[in-house]
Design an enzyme around this catalytic site. Structure first.
Site, mmCIF file in Angstrom:
data_model
loop_
_atom_site.group_PDB
_atom_site.id
_atom_site.type_symbol
_atom_site.label_atom_id
_atom_site.label_comp_id
_atom_site.label_asym_id
_atom_site.label_seq_id
_atom_site.Cartn_x
_atom_site.Cartn_y
_atom_site.Cartn_z
ATOM 1 C CG PHE A 35 -1.977 -1.138 1.063
ATOM 2 C CD1 PHE A 35 -1.490 -2.371 1.713
ATOM 3 C CD2 PHE A 35 -2.969 -1.159 0.559
ATOM 4 C CE1 PHE A 35 -2.744 -3.370 1.767
ATOM 5 C CE2 PHE A 35 -3.863 -1.915 0.514
ATOM 6 C CZ PHE A 35 -3.743 -3.222 0.931
ATOM 7 N NE ARG A 36 -0.659 3.536 4.677
ATOM 8 C CZ ARG A 36 -1.204 2.602 5.075
ATOM 9 N NH1 ARG A 36 -0.654 1.141 5.109
ATOM 10 N NH2 ARG A 36 -2.467 2.397 5.201
ATOM 11 C CD GLN A 101 -0.958 -4.733 9.550
ATOM 12 O OE1 GLN A 101 -1.306 -3.445 9.835
ATOM 13 N NE2 GLN A 101 0.153 -5.241 9.327
ATOM 14 C CG ASP A 104 -2.582 -11.993 0.604
ATOM 15 O OD1 ASP A 104 -1.496 -11.172 0.578
ATOM 16 O OD2 ASP A 104 -2.593 -13.029 1.760
ATOM 17 C CG HIS A 119 -6.699 -5.436 8.293
ATOM 18 N ND1 HIS A 119 -5.613 -4.715 8.092
ATOM 19 C CD2 HIS A 119 -6.968 -5.114 9.574
ATOM 20 C CE1 HIS A 119 -5.032 -3.823 8.963
ATOM 21 N NE2 HIS A 119 -5.857 -3.834 10.016
ATOM 22 C CB CYS A 130 -29.283 -8.623 4.792
ATOM 23 S SG CYS A 130 -28.703 -9.774 3.455
ATOM 24 C CB CYS A 148 -31.813 -7.543 1.470
ATOM 25 S SG CYS A 148 -30.257 -6.908 1.314
ATOM 26 C CB SER A 187 4.316 1.000 6.733
ATOM 27 O OG SER A 187 2.715 0.937 6.972
ATOM 28 C CG ASN A 208 9.385 -3.144 6.291
ATOM 29 O OD1 ASN A 208 8.633 -3.841 6.076
ATOM 30 N ND2 ASN A 208 9.154 -1.698 5.858
#
Ligand code: NAD
Ligand code: APR
Length: 242
Positions: A35-36, A101, A104, A119, A130, A148, A187, A208
């Site tokens: 993402f970052r 987190q 996938d 997540h 619903c 619904c 991160s 990382n």
């Protein structure tokens, strides 16, 4: 870096209860963007336009296309060697659990059993009105809820939403009982998941590819790629084990 990997191998051998905490950086070597970092999703699209409950109501076509594209990329995604190292360590009793987190599902695909998905899971599609479960195919085709008529959504936690209670409680308990937590490919920018690594009373490791300010709180920091480092440590463990 070699002696850091050797130190981590030693910590893994001497620890009683090791837990992994993973983020999107764990899946970039399986060709799923994070993402970052510079190729991350949030460099191309503002998360508030697709990753919030308002986004679902304000612009459903954009919301649907974003998650449908991520589901499509999952079709070709396979867990890289680093995932298999973690699951082999679990089956050898060296790892208790993985709190992730990521949405996938690659940890489970690689054979990890104790996986807490903080997540949610992309492919767990449900009705946003619903809560009725629905199929990924229906979501990707833009078909509304059969019960619904409401809008379908992926089973991921959107910004501002609460995390799945059971996964959160289980992850917290596992980390609090751990004497070694290995945080990899995140991160640590998103609350409250980023609080998990701080809950361990034992040693903490941060792996990382980019240095992040949060790394300062860890006992050991290894800069590099998740898959490579995990395989390097696994080779060291095998050499010691002989
Ligand atoms: P937030 O508004 O703090 O944003 C969270 C992160 O998104 C920020 O730290 C920032 O790094 C990033 N971000 C926000 N706007 C951005 C932009 N324009 N460009 C690039 N990055 C941007 O959201 P938050 O509410 O503090 O997040 C935590 C909450 O969101 C928690 O309730 C959590 O459950 C939920 N959450 C959602 C997701 C998701 O996939 N949308 C993932 C994790 C957590
Ligand atoms: N090996 C190690 N680290 C890597 C690799 C790799 N192969 N590839 C990327 N990284 C690093 C990046 O440098 C970055 O610091 O992993 C980190 C990923 O961080 P983010 O992109 O912020 O992903 P994450 O921390 O999982 O995001 C948390 O934000 O939008 C939400 O739903 C999203 O659950 C996610 C949450």
């Amino acid at each position: 870096a070699e002696q850091k990997a050797a130190l981590l191998a030693n910590w893994l051998l001497t620890a009683e209860r090791t837990v992994f905490f993973t983020g999107a950086g764990m899946s970039t070597e399986s060709n799923l963007p994070d993402f970052r970092s510079k190729e991350g999703w949030w460099r191309r699209i503002d998360p508030r336009t697709v990753a919030t409950p308002d986004a679902l109501n304000d612009d459903y076509p954009l919301f649907k296309d974003f998650y449908a594209a991520r589901m499509k990329s999952l079709e070709a995604a396979v867990p890289h060697a680093g995932y298999h190292v973690i699951s082999s360590w679990e089956s050898r009793g060296m790892v208790q659990a993985v709190a992730t987190q990521n949405v996938d599902g690659l940890h489970r695909k690689a054979g990890s059993r104790n996986v807490y998905e903080l997540h949610g899971r992309l492919q767990a599609v449900r009705c946003s009105r619903c809560d009725e479960q629905a199929s990924e195919q229906d979501f990707r085709r833009g078909i509304p809820c059969q019960i619904c008529g409401g809008k379908l959504r992926p089973g991921v936690v959107l910004f501002g939403e609460i995390l799945p209670e059971k996964d959160w409680d289980d992850a917290l308990a596992a980390v609090q009982q751990s004497d070694l937590i290995i945080t990899i490919g995140t991160s640590l920018e998103v609350y409250p998941a980023n609080q998990i690594p701080l809950m361990s009373s034992g040693r903490s490791v941060y792996i990382n590819s980019e240095y992040s300010g949060a790394a300062a709180d860890f006992d050991l920091v290894l800069e590099g790629r998740a898959g490579e480092i995990l395989q390097q440590v696994d080779r060291l463990l095998k050499s010691v084990k002989k």
